[in-house]
Design an enzyme around this catalytic site. Structure first.
Site, short mmCIF file in Angstrom:
data_model
loop_
_atom_site.label_atom_id
_atom_site.label_comp_id
_atom_site.label_asym_id
_atom_site.label_seq_id
_atom_site.Cartn_x
_atom_site.Cartn_y
_atom_site.Cartn_z
N ASN A 15 -2.28 2.02 5.90
CA ASN A 15 -1.54 0.96 5.39
C ASN A 15 -0.83 0.02 6.73
OD1 ASN A 15 0.64 -0.82 3.90
ND2 ASN A 15 1.98 0.97 3.97
N GLY A 16 -1.10 -1.39 6.65
CA GLY A 16 -0.81 -2.19 7.84
C GLY A 16 -1.81 -3.11 8.17
N CYS A 70 0.74 -1.16 0.05
CA CYS A 70 -0.03 0.12 -0.09
C CYS A 70 0.63 1.12 0.05
CB CYS A 70 -0.96 0.09 1.08
SG CYS A 70 -1.95 -1.31 1.38
N GLU A 128 17.33 -18.25 -6.95
CA GLU A 128 16.83 -16.82 -7.45
C GLU A 128 16.35 -16.84 -8.75
OE1 GLU A 128 16.26 -14.19 -5.92
OE2 GLU A 128 16.78 -12.61 -7.32
N LYS A 163 12.69 -15.42 -9.88
CA LYS A 163 12.52 -14.43 -10.73
C LYS A 163 11.54 -14.86 -11.95
CE LYS A 163 13.70 -11.59 -9.16
NZ LYS A 163 14.20 -11.72 -7.83
N HIS A 211 17.16 -37.19 -6.50
CA HIS A 211 16.36 -37.66 -5.32
C HIS A 211 14.74 -37.22 -5.46
CE1 HIS A 211 19.56 -38.81 -3.11
NE2 HIS A 211 20.31 -37.83 -3.59
N TRP A 223 -2.84 -2.67 -1.69
CA TRP A 223 -2.52 -4.16 -1.77
C TRP A 223 -3.42 -4.87 -0.57
CZ3 TRP A 223 -0.38 -8.08 1.05
CH2 TRP A 223 -0.07 -9.34 0.70
N LYS A 232 5.78 -4.65 -3.69
CA LYS A 232 7.20 -4.23 -3.21
C LYS A 232 7.81 -4.70 -2.12
CE LYS A 232 11.50 -3.40 -4.81
NZ LYS A 232 12.16 -4.76 -5.46
N GLU A 283 7.86 -15.43 -10.35
CA GLU A 283 7.02 -14.16 -9.88
C GLU A 283 6.64 -12.98 -11.09
OE1 GLU A 283 8.95 -11.51 -7.13
OE2 GLU A 283 10.80 -11.80 -7.97
N ARG A 330 3.94 -0.24 -4.69
CA ARG A 330 3.80 -0.89 -3.37
C ARG A 330 2.54 -1.60 -3.18
NH1 ARG A 330 7.20 2.03 0.63
NH2 ARG A 330 5.77 1.13 2.30
O1 M6R Z 1 12.64 -5.77 0.79
P1 M6R Z 1 13.11 -7.06 1.07
O2 M6R Z 1 14.16 -7.52 0.55
O3 M6R Z 1 13.14 -7.49 2.66
O4 M6R Z 1 11.96 -8.10 0.53
C1 M6R Z 1 12.10 -9.51 0.57
C2 M6R Z 1 11.16 -9.90 -0.51
O5 M6R Z 1 9.79 -9.74 -0.29
C3 M6R Z 1 11.44 -9.64 -1.88
O6 M6R Z 1 12.84 -10.11 -2.31
C4 M6R Z 1 10.72 -10.59 -2.92
O7 M6R Z 1 10.86 -12.02 -2.65
C5 M6R Z 1 10.97 -10.02 -4.35
N1 M6R Z 1 9.72 -9.82 -5.07
C6 M6R Z 1 11.82 -10.92 -5.04
O8 M6R Z 1 11.97 -10.38 -6.42
#
Ligand code: M6R
Length: 612
Positions: A99-100, A2, A485, A489, A508, A73, A607, A492, A27
């Site tokens: 927000n929260g 948010c 990673e 990527k 396995h 969000w 984000k 997501e 956000r």
């Molecule tokens: O701001 P942060 O690094 O703490 O965020 C952690 C995760 O939410 C963040 O890395 C998320 O997995 C990303 N969307 C990955 O690309």
């Protein structure tokens, strides 16, 4: 999670608010709304993006010098027009953006329902605004007193802005666990959940602390806390952020811009911290705690998502270079599983945003248990740097694309500097090895530049696999976290199901998935597990899997086995993640674009995840 923006001053609020919302949209982007006061307060809100709100308001007359906006969000209640913020209380006295999460909202709702309150939507925020109004009407008091009294009864997290119809030339902002920044202008104030909408107006800002309540008029800001009526003197900071850092600057997406920014971002991360001439690593933020770090018996790294993957690379680095045992934990698991934490443990929290709720909770737990807690964060002044005992900023510049890219490489850069420094101080590394590593780190930006120059080749590979439905990523040693990673990527931003594994684990279980429809991305550079990973590649080949491999420059063996290869320059094995991740970022990016996905704002994501 948010975005919040508010304005009070002598300028038209609408353009400031709508542009602010566009800056904050990373956000959260499932609904948006705006409230502006002009004799009375007009509220417009709708499901969808800020552009939908802009379209909706385009024919309305939105004049006024006080207002606030929100991009959501969803947590409580589906994304729709009613659940969108701002929320207005039943008798119309208060309007709120929040927000929260208000954890005790159902108890508060019950109390209010017994008093005759009725609710339009399902959000905890609507309960809060009515609770404030209820207290206000009960006590025949001021907006400020009612807000502070209500917040003292709230359990949960909030960053919020409130307008009161009886005191319309005023905004009230409050924070607990969810960031708020106030921009200080000339006869005007800006409020936002981060500095991005503020920087084009002013660089002077106040970061609210937990429990702070700011009562803001156009020429006066009064700061108090929820429980204490005493006025606090705010500290004004100067933002080190330029507008062009938060623009796309000719790139189609923020993600692509941020991928291409990595040479500079990594350079900025080690600039002034490593000196090849003096053969020195100087991490100012750790200076006071260095003796404790050197003596560390154990390091626990906490983080989420990409930051957790960087932490895994950190585990390999600290164990190999400094011989310190390391555990890497998800923030969300750490906080709930009663972990064993000793007073001489060092806990390192990694976070791009510095606001991730699970990581913050892990920090609080580690502090309670007496550990020394360090932060590796990107956003200056965010909650994690303020909650930790010491730390290192990554200085990667704002990361706006929801998929983390430069955050990962700059976090690994900091971890590498820390591990090399500790390795030297603990006499694990010879002078020669220390200098080799230092030089190799300094050369990383140029090597990434070289990889980026070849991005068209990755684009070509992406065009072949854009319609895949599954994908496996396999790597060993330092490249296992890179496999994780790469898979994160892809899934997501392109919504292709992808999984990362240590290559040897394939036999396995995951090997059962392999057939001619399963692309397998091997990250297989020439390190000490090279021959082993070649065997894994053979195993996939034997089952007709399609092989895409990231290999070292000049590799011939894997080239003969793989359907596609992408070469990366040589470097020290410990630093390969910094290079190997780049083609994987590009691959996901191009595939997502080719599939027509919204790369910077993937569905269901936001984000910074400031809720549990
Ligand atoms: O701001 P942060 O690094 O703490 O965020 C952690 C995760 O939410 C963040 O890395 C998320 O997995 C990303 N969307 C990955 O690309």
């Amino acid at each position: 999670m948010c975005g919040i923006v508010g304005y009070i001053g002598n300028k038209e609020a609408y353009p400031i608010l709508i542009n602010g919302l566009k800056r904050l949209e990373y956000r959260g982007y499932d609904s948006a709304g705006i409230a502006i006061y002009n004799g009375e307060t007009a509220i417009y809100k709708c499901k969808g993006k800020v552009s939908d709100l802009e379209h909706y308001t385009s024919k309305k007359s939105l004049v006024g010098f006080v207002g606030m906006g929100h991009t959501r969000w969803a947590t409580h209640g589906e994304p729709n027009d009613i659940n969108a913020h701002p929320h207005q209380s039943m008798y119309g006295k208060f309007i709120l953006i929040h927000n929260g999460i208000i954890e005790n909202y159902s108890q508060l709702k019950k109390i209010l329902e017994e008093k005759g309150y009725r609710f339009k939507g399902e959000t905890d925020s609507e309960v809060l605004v009515n609770f404030i109004e209820y207290i206000y009407l009960q006590g025949k008091t001021t907006a400020e007193i009612a807000v502070r009294a209500a917040l003292s009864k709230v359990i949960g997290a909030y960053g919020l802005v409130i307008m009161c119809s009886d005191e319309p030339e005023q905004l009230i902002a409050a924070r607990k666990g969810s960031p708020l920044v106030i921009g200080v202008g000339d006869g005007e104030y800006f409020i936002a959940s981060d500095a991005t909408p503020i920087v084009e107006h002013t660089k002077s800002v106040i970061f609210l602390n937990d429990d702070d309540v700011a009562i803001i008029r156009k020429d006066e800001l009064t700061l108090k806390t929820v429980k204490n009526d005493k006025i606090i003197q705010p500290t004004i900071h100067q933002l080190d952020l330029d507008v062009d850092e938060i623009e796309k600057n000719g790139f189609d997406h923020f993600m692509l811009k941020e991928i291409f920014e990595q040479p500079r971002a990594i350079h900025d991360t080690f600039r002034g911290r490593i000196s090849l001439e003096k053969k020195e690593i100087h991490l100012g933020g750790l200076y006071n705690v260095l003796p404790r770090l050197v003596e560390a018996k154990r390091i626990i790294i906490v983080g989420c998502g990409t930051s957790w993957h960087a932490g895994l690379v950190g585990e390999y680095l600290f164990e190999e270079l400094a011989r310190i045992p390391v555990e890497v934990e998800y923030g969300s698991e750490f906080r709930y599983r009663n972990p064993v934490i000793y007073e001489d443990d060092i806990v390192i929290a990694i976070s791009q945003s510095g606001e991730t709720a699970d990581t913050l909770a892990a920090i609080q737990l580690a502090k309670q248990k007496g550990a020394l807690v360090l932060g590796i964060c990107n956003v200056v002044g965010s909650s994690i740097p303020r909650e930790t005992h010491a730390g290192v900023y990554t200085h990667a510049g704002p990361e706006i694309g929801v998929a983390s890219t430069k955050a990962f490489t700059s976090q690994v850069t900091v971890l590498a500097m820390m591990a090399i420094l500790l390795g030297k101080k603990r006499n694990v590394l010879s002078n020669e090895r220390y200098e080799q590593l230092l030089t190799a780190l300094a050369n990383i930006p140029d090597k990434i530049e070289k990889i980026l120059q070849n991005s068209e080749k990755v684009k070509h590979i992406a065009s072949i696999y854009q319609n895949a439905t599954n994908c496996l990523y396999l790597g060993r040693g330092y490249l296992y976290p890179v496999a994780l990673e790469g898979a994160l990527k892809l899934k997501e931003i392109s919504y292709i199901h992808a999984e990362g594994y240590p290559a040897a684990e394939m036999k396995h279980g995951p090997i059962a998935l392999i057939d001619e429809n399963m692309p397998v991305v091997f990250i297989a550079t020439q390190d000490k597990t090279y021959e082993k990973i070649i065997s894994n590649i053979q195993e996939v080949r034997a089952r007709k899997g399609t092989i895409i491999a990231v290999v070292s420059e000049g590799d011939t063996k894997i080239k003969e086995m793989a359907h596609h290869t992408f070469e990366i320059p040589h470097t020290e094995e410990e630093l390969i993640p910094l290079l190997a991740v780049i083609p994987l970022q590009l691959l996901s990016y191009y595939i997502a674009v080719m599939r027509g996905c919204n790369v910077d704002q993937p569905r269901n994501l936001a984000k910074s995840v400031t809720v549990e």
